[in-house]
Write an enzyme that holds these catalytic residues in place. Sequence first.
Site, PDB file in Angstrom:
ATOM      1  N   TYR A 136       0.662  -1.017  -0.423  1.00  0.00           N
ATOM      2  CA  TYR A 136       0.229  -0.008  -0.359  1.00  0.00           C
ATOM      3  C   TYR A 136       0.863   0.552  -0.123  1.00  0.00           C
ATOM      4  O   TYR A 136       2.197   1.201   1.222  1.00  0.00           O
ATOM      5  CB  TYR A 136      -0.891   0.021   1.463  1.00  0.00           C
ATOM      6  N   LYS A 164      -2.004  -1.588  -4.326  1.00  0.00           N
ATOM      7  CA  LYS A 164      -2.730   0.009  -4.191  1.00  0.00           C
ATOM      8  C   LYS A 164      -1.834   0.939  -4.380  1.00  0.00           C
ATOM      9  O   LYS A 164      -1.490   1.529  -3.491  1.00  0.00           O
ATOM     10  CB  LYS A 164      -3.346  -0.103  -2.497  1.00  0.00           C
ATOM     11  N   ILE A 205      -8.779  -1.027  -4.333  1.00  0.00           N
ATOM     12  CA  ILE A 205      -9.145  -1.492  -3.270  1.00  0.00           C
ATOM     13  C   ILE A 205     -10.032   0.146  -2.676  1.00  0.00           C
ATOM     14  O   ILE A 205      -9.588   1.524  -2.973  1.00  0.00           O
ATOM     15  CB  ILE A 205      -7.662  -1.188  -1.694  1.00  0.00           C
TER      16      ILE A 205
END
Length: 296
Positions: A136, A164, A205
Amino acid sequence: MTAPVWHGVHVATALPFTDDLSVDYDAYAEHVRFLAEGGCDGVCPNGSLGEYQTLTAEERARVVRTAVEAAPDGFHVMPGVAAYGAAESRRWAEQAAEAGASSVLLLPPNAYRADHDAVVGHYREVAAVGLPVVAYNNPIDTKVDLTPALLAELYHEGLIVGVKEFTGDVRRAYEIAELAPGLDLLVGSDDVLLELGLAGAVGWIAGYPNMIPRATVELYRLAVAGDVAKALPLYRDLHPLLRWDSKTEFVQSIKLSMDLAGRKGGACRPPRTALAPEVAARITRDTEAVLAKGYR
């Protein structure tokens, strides 16, 4: 061929609380089922939208178990396992595996501005658990930038399967693809969904599917299929809401929109406070405009 478990639309789930701000696990389980029925592919519990920083260890573990137990067959759970240290993140990844999660979402170390070796060591520790790791990248909040070159290093060592991407810099999609062919790009902020979908993203996401899963899933499918003619009008209609996902008040914003759509959003735990009246009024207008067009 079955898609990898981290592909598709995974909703960074908002977490409902009761009036005394304890976790409403029954409402959360119902919300997971609602998202599955709305066409989403999975959920990401214990992300920032799920206010994981305010949860006790017992609450955080139970949220993951609740999501896994509520998930129907084929619906995946990708818990956030962010923590101050690699050892703690590894423990949360182990808990996720024990609970039956299919992958994990991992920020870099976020207690300080970690250097290159600290970041690589952090991902090595969590990857050792054995679940697929989606990195992330959120340098806005963590102050650690997972640059395309660093992502490529993590990928080529076998530590991550995807990223992400939350920087909002859509140019990075192309550099990531050049430096790390095979590393899966997942849209990280709602308001660049179309741009990254066209650039090759294989997942999202997501924030605003908490409120309107069917319309947002449709938008995602059109974007990754490259159907600009159908996607762009829908994107224009939804973008006034989607951009709230990238603002400081994103948790309160999405919860307010959920309330207005008849879902249980509710209050946040401190340190998040209620929205300023003028901000709440703007989000209310944006939400009501989307609902008036029939999006659900």
